[in-house]
Design a protein around this motif. Structure first.
Motif, mmCIF file in Angstrom:
data_model
loop_
_atom_site.group_PDB
_atom_site.id
_atom_site.type_symbol
_atom_site.label_atom_id
_atom_site.label_comp_id
_atom_site.label_asym_id
_atom_site.label_seq_id
_atom_site.Cartn_x
_atom_site.Cartn_y
_atom_site.Cartn_z
ATOM 1 N N ASP A 191 -0.765 8.362 -13.807
ATOM 2 C CA ASP A 191 -0.403 7.513 -12.660
ATOM 3 C C ASP A 191 -1.282 7.273 -11.649
ATOM 4 O O ASP A 191 -2.033 8.024 -11.217
ATOM 5 N N SER A 240 2.277 5.549 0.008
ATOM 6 C CA SER A 240 1.736 4.103 -0.588
ATOM 7 C C SER A 240 2.521 2.881 0.265
ATOM 8 O O SER A 240 3.782 3.243 0.831
ATOM 9 N N LYS A 264 -1.147 5.579 -7.754
ATOM 10 C CA LYS A 264 -0.447 5.087 -6.620
ATOM 11 C C LYS A 264 -0.920 4.019 -5.942
ATOM 12 O O LYS A 264 -2.552 3.948 -5.856
ATOM 13 N N LEU A 322 3.579 1.257 -8.614
ATOM 14 C CA LEU A 322 2.905 2.493 -9.040
ATOM 15 C C LEU A 322 2.292 1.926 -10.554
ATOM 16 O O LEU A 322 3.240 1.350 -11.371
#
Length: 164
Positions: free
Chosen positions: A114, A29, A116, A93
């Protein structure tokens, strides 16, 4: 005739362009901070899935922004989400958990969903299959890729107006 079909196919592909992108396998990321996304903070309402949707986002505090979401159909809560955007390793995140209307969790106790960070670009924040778009100070769009019961995936748009 072939050229006409090709033009039609290209126009169709262009018109149905998606608003979400995925993080490439193994990619990191980009660097980002909560200051880059603090415009999300506020109380937002819209319509989706045959009902009223509501999200409330807090301003950044403690290296995170928290949120709550609910979907109400025919006067009854269908489900909730609780989560936030956290500052992790110099990037962002997005994490969340789902709950039925009776607050029974969808995910296992230690499990989160999650997303990213993929990139920041102009008025958009691209997480993995989840995009925030600032339309105006009082309107935002969220685009989310969801999985259907048949295993297919589709992008769903949530249009929100600022409340209060």
């Amino acid at each position: 005739m072939r050229m006409l079909i090709l033009c039609f196919m290209l126009c169709t592909l262009d018109c149905s362009a998606q608003n979400t992108i995925s993080l490439e396998e193994g990619a990191a990321s980009p660097k980002a901070s909560l200051a880059d996304v603090e415009w999300i903070a506020g109380h937002w309402k819209g319509e989706a899935f045959g009902g009223i949707t509501e999200e409330i986002w807090s301003p950044p505090l403690g290296d995170s922004m928290m949120f709550v979401f609910k979907l109400v159909v025919d006067g009854a809560v269908q489900f909730y989400e609780v989560g936030g955007i956290r500052q992790v390793d110099g990037s962002l995140l997005l994490q969340l958990k789902h709950f039925h209307g009776n607050f029974k969790g969808w995910e296992e106790k230690e499990e989160t969903v999650d997303f990213k960070l993929v990139k920041l670009e102009g008025n958009r924040i691209y997480f993995d299959d989840f995009t925030f778009e600032k339309v105006t100070e009082n309107e935002i769009n969220l685009y989310v890729v969801i999985s259907n019961k048949d295993g297919s995936q589709e992008e769903v748009k949530f249009n929100y107006k600022r409340q209060g």
